[in-house]
Design a protein around this motif. Structure first.
Motif, PDB file in Angstrom:
ATOM      1  N   TYR A  61      10.692  -0.303   8.548  1.00  0.00           N
ATOM      2  CA  TYR A  61       9.380   0.264   8.890  1.00  0.00           C
ATOM      3  C   TYR A  61       8.271  -0.768   8.719  1.00  0.00           C
ATOM      4  CZ  TYR A  61      11.820   4.765   8.432  1.00  0.00           C
ATOM      5  OH  TYR A  61      12.694   5.818   8.568  1.00  0.00           O
ATOM      6  N   VAL A  62       8.335  -1.560   7.650  1.00  0.00           N
ATOM      7  CA  VAL A  62       7.303  -2.573   7.412  1.00  0.00           C
ATOM      8  C   VAL A  62       7.333  -3.625   8.517  1.00  0.00           C
ATOM      9  CG1 VAL A  62       6.581  -4.440   5.882  1.00  0.00           C
ATOM     10  CG2 VAL A  62       7.211  -2.228   4.913  1.00  0.00           C
ATOM     11  N   VAL A  63       8.523  -4.083   8.877  1.00  0.00           N
ATOM     12  CA  VAL A  63       8.649  -5.069   9.960  1.00  0.00           C
ATOM     13  C   VAL A  63       8.140  -4.478  11.275  1.00  0.00           C
ATOM     14  CG1 VAL A  63      10.272  -6.411  11.330  1.00  0.00           C
ATOM     15  CG2 VAL A  63      10.538  -6.294   8.841  1.00  0.00           C
ATOM     16  N   VAL A  98      -1.854  -6.444   4.681  1.00  0.00           N
ATOM     17  CA  VAL A  98      -0.548  -7.001   4.344  1.00  0.00           C
ATOM     18  C   VAL A  98      -0.247  -6.793   2.860  1.00  0.00           C
ATOM     19  CG1 VAL A  98       0.796  -9.133   4.195  1.00  0.00           C
ATOM     20  CG2 VAL A  98      -0.590  -8.680   6.225  1.00  0.00           C
ATOM     21  N   THR A  99      -1.260  -6.940   2.011  1.00  0.00           N
ATOM     22  CA  THR A  99      -1.080  -6.712   0.574  1.00  0.00           C
ATOM     23  C   THR A  99      -0.646  -5.279   0.294  1.00  0.00           C
ATOM     24  OG1 THR A  99      -2.753  -8.375   0.022  1.00  0.00           O
ATOM     25  CG2 THR A  99      -2.211  -6.769  -1.684  1.00  0.00           C
ATOM     26  N   MET A 100      -1.269  -4.318   0.988  1.00  0.00           N
ATOM     27  CA  MET A 100      -0.902  -2.916   0.800  1.00  0.00           C
ATOM     28  C   MET A 100       0.514  -2.640   1.299  1.00  0.00           C
ATOM     29  SD  MET A 100      -4.541  -1.097   1.811  1.00  0.00           S
ATOM     30  CE  MET A 100      -3.976   0.576   1.551  1.00  0.00           C
ATOM     31  N   LEU A 101       0.895  -3.260   2.420  1.00  0.00           N
ATOM     32  CA  LEU A 101       2.256  -3.088   2.929  1.00  0.00           C
ATOM     33  C   LEU A 101       3.291  -3.630   1.935  1.00  0.00           C
ATOM     34  CD1 LEU A 101       1.824  -4.042   6.704  1.00  0.00           C
ATOM     35  CD2 LEU A 101       2.504  -1.812   5.820  1.00  0.00           C
ATOM     36  N   LEU A 102       3.033  -4.818   1.394  1.00  0.00           N
ATOM     37  CA  LEU A 102       3.976  -5.426   0.454  1.00  0.00           C
ATOM     38  C   LEU A 102       4.019  -4.648  -0.860  1.00  0.00           C
ATOM     39  CD1 LEU A 102       3.228  -9.212   1.060  1.00  0.00           C
ATOM     40  CD2 LEU A 102       5.118  -7.839   1.952  1.00  0.00           C
ATOM     41  N   PHE A 103       2.864  -4.216  -1.334  1.00  0.00           N
ATOM     42  CA  PHE A 103       2.822  -3.414  -2.556  1.00  0.00           C
ATOM     43  C   PHE A 103       3.563  -2.103  -2.344  1.00  0.00           C
ATOM     44  CE2 PHE A 103       0.866  -0.119  -5.182  1.00  0.00           C
ATOM     45  CZ  PHE A 103       0.981  -0.686  -6.445  1.00  0.00           C
ATOM     46  N   SER A 140       4.125   7.300   9.992  1.00  0.00           N
ATOM     47  CA  SER A 140       2.855   7.130   9.310  1.00  0.00           C
ATOM     48  C   SER A 140       2.535   5.660   9.098  1.00  0.00           C
ATOM     49  CB  SER A 140       2.884   7.864   7.967  1.00  0.00           C
ATOM     50  OG  SER A 140       1.716   7.601   7.222  1.00  0.00           O
ATOM     51  N   LEU A 141       3.522   4.890   8.653  1.00  0.00           N
ATOM     52  CA  LEU A 141       3.287   3.484   8.368  1.00  0.00           C
ATOM     53  C   LEU A 141       3.015   2.698   9.652  1.00  0.00           C
ATOM     54  CD1 LEU A 141       5.078   1.396   5.707  1.00  0.00           C
ATOM     55  CD2 LEU A 141       4.786   0.433   7.983  1.00  0.00           C
TER      56      LEU A 141
END
Length: 409
Positions: A82-84, A47-52, A377-378
């Motif tokens: 994409y993040v969601v 989650v940290t990598m996604l938010l960063f 990719s994400l």
């Protein structure tokens, strides 16, 4: 409730209220084995990598988005979707038992190969590469799905044929034949970077499964010779290699992107220019929010930011490898080998992406897992994290006794 119990509860609440927040966070991340159903450290890292990644993509894409669409937040909004979608995919994947993946691993492999064939027939071409399938407003990069499906099948094969791989040459050759078919289809797109990562990951998985050392080195040498041959026979790959060795000879042509990336790294120095203050993203560095996101990280956050990203990747990979080792220790072979495969895949792809951006490797179009802009990719990377969490969950549950619904045993 008795008076003694009330007093004890009051004491516990008072102790919790006055507790150091860092100690509370530590206890949440590393709870006792009996209280945690999943790897909280792995989930927190992902989650940290996604938010960063969201913050850096938003920062890196503003000038390009404004020029192309008139809306500076165009790519930031798309990346939000994409993040969601990635988080939803992670949660859905977490609910799928590993037995289901194993039972359908062969079908998934065929689906992956079929997608690689389909993209050659009806794919969408960008900059001379035919790697995407468009379905309405959605664009899918099929190589990402094919890559994950191949690892899912490889883990099943290794779990079923572990003894054959260690004792007979044919057990070692069979997966390499499938890899060759996939590699040919990928090279026809062309997608040399994915071939390199997939091949290296497959060889690593075979080695971890106990393949003999001479087989490993034989395949490694063959693989390196094949890479050299592929570079020689294609003029554009040879040009990339020459540009990588001496980008300053053509700073406004073939070496332009690498030179701009190196300038970004140089300008960042130790602490960076500050979030949002990158100069190279102002139409100087192409693909700043996708393949070269690390260049913007280096320029805005400096050496500290680069080390932070590398540390996050290494910690996530280490968690995957630890999960794999623990699964194999209790004879959960499928989950163990799949965790190994995902860990090696993430480490290699991050190594190539960061190496390309820093000028340590020739230019390749590979994203930084969970951070770079890119829908397929994400989402696929988030799916892989969900599989890792499920593998670890089933490992934890295998060592517990289920309490009957009627009460304690």
């Amino acid at each position: 409730m008795s008076k003694a119990h009330e007093q004890q509860l009051d004491l516990n609440m008072a102790a919790a209220a006055g507790r150091n927040p860092l100690l509370a966070l530590r206890d949440w991340l590393w709870p006792g084995y009996s209280t945690s159903l999943y790897d909280r450290v792995l989930l927190t890292l992902a989650v940290t990598m996604l938010l960063f990644g969201f913050v850096m993509v938003a920062s890196a894409s503003l000038p390009t988005a404004e020029k192309l669409t008139g809306n500076p937040f165009h790519f930031a909004l798309r990346h939000t979707v994409y993040v969601v979608a990635g988080l939803i995919t992670l949660l859905v994947t977490l609910a799928v038992p590993m037995q289901t993946w194993q039972q359908h691993s062969g079908k998934l492999l065929l689906v992956g190969l079929a997608l690689l064939v389909l993209v050659l027939v009806a794919g969408h071409s960008v900059n001379g590469a035919q790697r995407w399938i468009k379905i309405g407003p959605i664009t899918i990069q099929v190589a990402e799905l094919a890559k994950l499906f191949f690892y899912i099948y490889m883990a099943s094969y290794l779990g079923r044929r572990e003894d054959e791989i260690r004792e007979a040459l044919k057990g070692f050759i069979k997966p390499l034949a499938l890899l060759f078919i996939a590699a040919v289809l990928l090279l026809m797109q062309p997608d040399f970077g994915t071939v390199a990562v997939m091949s290296a990951t497959t060889i690593a998985m075979l080695f971890l499964a106990g393949a003999k050392l001479w087989q490993f080195f034989g395949v490694f040498i063959t693989f390196m010779l094949a890479l050299i041959l592929l570079i020689i026979v294609e003029p554009y790959r040879m040009q990339r290699m020459l540009t990588f060795l001496e980008p300053e000879k053509d700073p406004f042509g073939a070496g332009y992107q690498l030179m701009q990336s190196l300038i970004a790294f140089g300008q960042g120095q130790f602490s960076g220019l500050g979030l949002g203050n990158s100069i190279q993203k102002l139409q100087y560095l192409p693909e700043a929010h996708t393949d070269f996101i690390m260049s913007v990280v280096a320029e805005e956050l400096g050496f500290i930011g680069v080390v932070a990203v590398i540390s996050l990747v290494l910690m996530l990979v280490s968690r995957a490898l630890v999960i794999g080792r623990r699964c194999l220790a209790i004879e959960q072979r499928y989950g163990g080998y799949l965790a190994y495969g995902i860990g090696v895949w993430f480490s290699l792809q991050a190594f190539v992406n960061i190496g390309v951006a820093s000028g340590a490797l020739p230019t390749k179009g590979l994203t930084l897992p969970l951070i770079s802009y890119g829908g397929t990719s994400l989402v696929v990377s988030a799916m892989a994290v969900g599989i890792l969490l499920r593998i670890d969950h089933e490992r934890r549950m295998s060592g517990r006794k289920v309490t009957p619904r009627g009460g304690a045993e």
